[in-house]
Design an enzyme around this catalytic site. Structure first.
Site, PDB file in Angstrom:
ATOM      1  N   ASP A   1       1.581  -2.010   7.515  1.00 31.90           N
ATOM      2  CA  ASP A   1       1.058  -1.129   8.572  1.00 31.90           C
ATOM      3  C   ASP A   1       0.098  -1.937   9.415  1.00 31.90           C
ATOM      4  OD1 ASP A   1      -1.926  -0.542   7.640  1.00 31.90           O
ATOM      5  OD2 ASP A   1      -0.668  -0.627   5.859  1.00 31.90           O
TER       6      ASP A   1
ATOM      7  N   GLU B   1       4.501  -2.593  -6.109  1.00 32.23           N
ATOM      8  CA  GLU B   1       4.360  -4.005  -5.749  1.00 32.23           C
ATOM      9  C   GLU B   1       4.884  -4.943  -6.834  1.00 32.23           C
ATOM     10  OE1 GLU B   1       0.627  -3.854  -2.640  1.00 32.23           O
ATOM     11  OE2 GLU B   1       0.187  -3.607  -4.760  1.00 32.23           O
TER      12      GLU B   1
HETATM   13  N1  SAH Z   1      -0.403   5.902  -0.722  1.00 32.11           N
HETATM   14  C1  SAH Z   1      -1.139   5.478  -1.880  1.00 32.11           C
HETATM   15  C2  SAH Z   1      -2.461   4.810  -1.517  1.00 32.11           C
HETATM   16  C3  SAH Z   1      -2.262   3.467  -0.882  1.00 32.11           C
HETATM   17  S1  SAH Z   1      -3.758   2.629  -0.647  1.00 32.11           S
HETATM   18  C4  SAH Z   1      -1.358   6.668  -2.788  1.00 32.11           C
HETATM   19  O1  SAH Z   1      -1.351   7.778  -2.316  1.00 32.11           O
HETATM   20  O2  SAH Z   1      -1.540   6.452  -3.981  1.00 32.11           O
HETATM   21  C5  SAH Z   1      -3.150   1.165   0.145  1.00 32.11           C
HETATM   22  C6  SAH Z   1      -2.731   0.018  -0.733  1.00 32.11           C
HETATM   23  O3  SAH Z   1      -2.054  -0.951   0.036  1.00 32.11           O
HETATM   24  C7  SAH Z   1      -3.896  -0.758  -1.349  1.00 32.11           C
HETATM   25  O4  SAH Z   1      -3.536  -1.277  -2.595  1.00 32.11           O
HETATM   26  C8  SAH Z   1      -4.201  -1.846  -0.321  1.00 32.11           C
HETATM   27  O5  SAH Z   1      -4.455  -3.092  -0.925  1.00 32.11           O
HETATM   28  C9  SAH Z   1      -2.948  -1.962   0.534  1.00 32.11           C
HETATM   29  N2  SAH Z   1      -3.095  -1.657   1.974  1.00 32.11           N
HETATM   30  C10 SAH Z   1      -2.038  -1.621   2.826  1.00 32.11           C
HETATM   31  N3  SAH Z   1      -2.447  -1.267   4.061  1.00 32.11           N
HETATM   32  C11 SAH Z   1      -3.792  -1.093   4.004  1.00 32.11           C
HETATM   33  C12 SAH Z   1      -4.768  -0.680   4.968  1.00 32.11           C
HETATM   34  N4  SAH Z   1      -4.427  -0.374   6.205  1.00 32.11           N
HETATM   35  N5  SAH Z   1      -6.062  -0.593   4.561  1.00 32.11           N
HETATM   36  C13 SAH Z   1      -6.406  -0.893   3.292  1.00 32.11           C
HETATM   37  N6  SAH Z   1      -5.513  -1.249   2.335  1.00 32.11           N
HETATM   38  C14 SAH Z   1      -4.211  -1.349   2.675  1.00 32.11           C
END
Ligand code: SAH
Length: 230
Positions: A196, A12
């Site tokens: 998403d 980000e």
């Molecule tokens: N794929 C990553 C984890 C991502 S967690 C890994 O394996 O390390 C998701 C991140 O994007 C968080 O920082 C949150 O703020 C944001 N985010 C995007 N979509 C989200 C959703 N559906 N629910 C919660 N957070 C979401």
């Protein structure tokens, strides 16, 4: 002026570091803060790591250690409304913590005694964001963001967030930043581009669109900073 820009994940803030180009790295709390001199002002950029606690620590460091006077969050979120599609950009008008539950004592969900369910983002910064959007002909949506330490990837949980909090977007850091900035009286705004739809396909969508959506938010934040410093 000193401006702090926070993302949750490295992806980000990478586009912002690329845009600004030259920076000095300062480590605090095992967290890298990238310091930039720009237009007679200072910018601090950092990714906090995922979750409200990390985001709150980073926001606190930005304000109390580095003296940032405004905080901008740039990142991605799950869209809960049908018109919030992948790549769309939104600002949070107010934020809540959807995973706070002390309802056993009769409190509403999301409520902490001596605090409040929703924290408003700064209306002046939001007005500037609307002007920047108009100037650059960029559609900017608005809504309530619910934050919690959970990745939301189910239609059922999504419906619950909409019904319980009237939420339009969901992510994992915004409310942590909001609490810190509200208590320390530092204006803040939260930009999120949709990665998403927080449904059963959210994980696949997130992986596919993290980079492109993060870039949408970062590009806008750069324009926002230019307007703040003009
Ligand atoms: N794929 C990553 C984890 C991502 S967690 C890994 O394996 O390390 C998701 C991140 O994007 C968080 O920082 C949150 O703020 C944001 N985010 C995007 N979509 C989200 C959703 N559906 N629910 C919660 N957070 C979401």
């Amino acid at each position: 002026m000193k401006i702090g820009i926070i993302g949750a994940m490295r992806e980000e803030i990478t586009p912002l570091l690329e845009i600004f180009g030259t920076y000095k790295e300062i480590i605090l709390g095992d967290n890298s803060f990238y310091n930039i001199f720009y237009k007679n002002s200072e910018i601090y950029i950092a990714y906090s790591k995922i979750g409200k606690v990390h985001a709150a620590l980073t926001a606190s460091g930005m304000i109390l250690h580095f003296g940032c006077e405004k905080i901008i969050f740039s990142g991605v979120a799950g869209g809960l409304r049908a018109d919030l599609k992948v790549g769309d950009l939104m600002i949070a008008t107010k934020l809540c913590q959807h995973d706070v539950d002390i309802s056993a004592f009769g409190h509403p969900l999301g409520f902490i005694p001596e605090s409040k369910i929703y924290i408003q983002s700064d209306s002046k910064l939001n007005d500037i964001a609307r002007l920047v959007a108009k100037k650059h002909d960029t559609p900017l949506k608005e809504g309530i963001i619910a934050s919690g330490d959970q990745f939301i990837a189910s239609a059922e949980k999504k419906r619950w967030l909409i019904e319980t909090f009237g939420a339009d977007g969901v992510e994992m850091e915004g409310a942590g930043v909001a609490v810190v900035c509200d208590l320390l009286k530092v204006p803040f705004c939260i930009f999120r581009s949709i990665s998403d739809s927080a449904d059963g396909e959210a994980d696949v969508s997130f992986d596919e669109f993290l980079d492109s959506s993060a870039r949408v938010s970062a590009n806008f934040v750069k324009n926002m900073v230019d307007t703040l410093l003009q």
